[in-house]
Design an enzyme around this catalytic site. Sequence first.
Site, PDB file in Angstrom:
ATOM      1  N   CYS A  84      -6.189   1.880   6.677  1.00  0.00           N
ATOM      2  CA  CYS A  84      -6.091   1.680   5.238  1.00  0.00           C
ATOM      3  C   CYS A  84      -4.674   1.972   4.768  1.00  0.00           C
ATOM      4  O   CYS A  84      -3.889   2.586   5.469  1.00  0.00           O
ATOM      5  CB  CYS A  84      -7.029   2.629   4.502  1.00  0.00           C
ATOM      6  SG  CYS A  84      -8.733   2.479   5.017  1.00  0.00           S
ATOM      7  N   GLY A 123      -4.919  -3.149   5.167  1.00  0.00           N
ATOM      8  CA  GLY A 123      -6.336  -3.273   4.842  1.00  0.00           C
ATOM      9  C   GLY A 123      -6.561  -4.457   3.941  1.00  0.00           C
ATOM     10  O   GLY A 123      -5.949  -4.542   2.877  1.00  0.00           O
ATOM     11  N   ASN A 130      -6.681   7.511   4.091  1.00  0.00           N
ATOM     12  CA  ASN A 130      -6.318   6.737   5.276  1.00  0.00           C
ATOM     13  C   ASN A 130      -6.485   7.641   6.489  1.00  0.00           C
ATOM     14  O   ASN A 130      -5.824   8.664   6.579  1.00  0.00           O
ATOM     15  CB  ASN A 130      -4.863   6.272   5.144  1.00  0.00           C
ATOM     16  CG  ASN A 130      -4.324   5.622   6.416  1.00  0.00           C
ATOM     17  OD1 ASN A 130      -3.121   5.596   6.628  1.00  0.00           O
ATOM     18  ND2 ASN A 130      -5.183   5.088   7.252  1.00  0.00           N
ATOM     19  N   GLY A 131      -7.384   7.248   7.391  1.00  0.00           N
ATOM     20  CA  GLY A 131      -7.623   8.068   8.583  1.00  0.00           C
ATOM     21  C   GLY A 131      -9.096   8.123   8.903  1.00  0.00           C
ATOM     22  O   GLY A 131      -9.880   7.298   8.430  1.00  0.00           O
ATOM     23  N   TYR A 173       2.473  -1.809  16.372  1.00  0.00           N
ATOM     24  CA  TYR A 173       1.827  -2.936  15.703  1.00  0.00           C
ATOM     25  C   TYR A 173       1.569  -2.750  14.205  1.00  0.00           C
ATOM     26  O   TYR A 173       1.819  -3.646  13.411  1.00  0.00           O
ATOM     27  CB  TYR A 173       0.516  -3.254  16.429  1.00  0.00           C
ATOM     28  CG  TYR A 173      -0.393  -4.213  15.703  1.00  0.00           C
ATOM     29  CD1 TYR A 173      -0.026  -5.541  15.523  1.00  0.00           C
ATOM     30  CD2 TYR A 173      -1.606  -3.785  15.183  1.00  0.00           C
ATOM     31  CE1 TYR A 173      -0.859  -6.419  14.840  1.00  0.00           C
ATOM     32  CE2 TYR A 173      -2.448  -4.666  14.509  1.00  0.00           C
ATOM     33  CZ  TYR A 173      -2.068  -5.976  14.338  1.00  0.00           C
ATOM     34  OH  TYR A 173      -2.889  -6.826  13.667  1.00  0.00           O
TER      35      TYR A 173
END
Length: 498
Positions: free
Chosen positions: A15, A41, A124-125, A270
């Site tokens: 995210c 996201g 995020n995580g 990436y």
Amino acid sequence: MKKISNDEGKPRCHCGVFGIFGHPEASVMCYYGLQALQHRGQEAAGIVTSEWLEDKKKQRFNIQKGVGLVSDVFKDEKVLREVLKGSSAIGHNRYSTTGSTDNKSNIQPFVVNYKSGNLALGHNGNLTNYRKLRYALQNEGTIFQSTSDSEIILHLAARSKQKDQILQIKEALDFVEGAYSIVMLTDKSLVAARDSHGFRPLALGKVDSAYVVASETCAFDIIGAEYIRDVAPGEIIVIDNDVLATGEVKSFWISKRSSKVHHCIFEFIYFSRPDSKVFGINVDRVRRKLGKLLADVNPITPQSPEDKVIIISVPDSSNTCTLGYVTESNKQGRNVRLELGLIRSHYIGRTFIQPQENYREIKVKTKYNTVKGVLKGRKVIIVDDSVVRGTTSKQLVKLIKEAGPKEVHFRVSCPPIKFPCYYGMDFPSSKELIANRFKGDVEAIRKELGVDSLSYLPMEKLIASAPTDDGRNYCTACFDGNYPVIIDPEASKNENDQ
Ligand code: SF4
């Protein structure tokens, strides 16, 4: 016909989060920040703003969330200007890592109103002790609104006996384990916090007199904000009116701190944009180095002036790495040429209408096409950032071979992916990973992909590509299985998603 997700056969990134405090156009800034973080996201997006109601002498949180890209969810400008009023905001772009994708109640930011006021959260995580905490809270009567692990932080804060919202948040974060970079809004402040391993990035910046936080600094560039520093692993930063007046950011620390940081090395390979800084480092710099080091692995050298060797990237995520590969190859006198042999369409949307037959070929062709004149008769080296299932890579090779190259060689800028990620990144199951399907046998994978040679970047070269100054250290668990936070595989699953 069936519609399916049009992913690229890559690990799906987690995210993106954004927060701003003290800006007259907080919602608009947040919108642009989320636009810049769209790559993190693409399933859903949301913004929450905090607005002071003068007549009622109280703070109100305004919310807009929905399924789709940021530009779809906020296509009506009036929503940003007339609904999402207020001088502070947080925003979130979502891919699900825990929590069902189809469940709209999982779209963040989450907002609660409780005894101490309003609280909103974007995460995020992935919390590794989520299931244990959820069972415990449910047994005590807590009702969950979503199936997402992130909601637990709000419940833990709301149950705290502390009077102050910041201390409540701090207490909540002392309970959770795993990976988190979070942005939160309280009635009086913007809070940004990061787990003590620092798995996911989170940067602090400033635009005019307002403060901003974001997953990547590309979100600062779009709104003209200046990067100040990262939120440190284990740090809780608070921005409120005092901070706007004094310029001194308030900083606290979570109690349970790891002795070592473990930044996700995949952010460099990436996930992150090459124009971003993550973990305080320019992604472009690391990604080029990955390419340079890859150029030394099983090089292909032209045998005569007529023997043309060309290098092509799998756009867009492999472009920067490919530049490093070409520069280094030529520095070593190999006389290779960078070519645009694969063209990517950016306009195909998120879903793919599956035809009755040959859908695999069409799926790849909707996204990529070859420049046949460039590939014909040449020795082609394809540089890709990662190979996950291998199905897309196989189709790409087939597509390239249709253009009539002399040879096709495949180079990957990371080691084989063999293990799942429990820290907020969505790989397919272990048995679907091509490296596991062929038991790590590179020759067998080469045959499966149908290429003349296949080489991965060895682990030591991957580690050598990322700076280790300032105590930086990296998580490499998806390659070597060395998980920095002990995992109960069951604990990272969400039973409601099964
Ligand atoms: Fe990143 Fe892989 Fe570690 Fe997950 S397991 S945090 S993707 S390096």
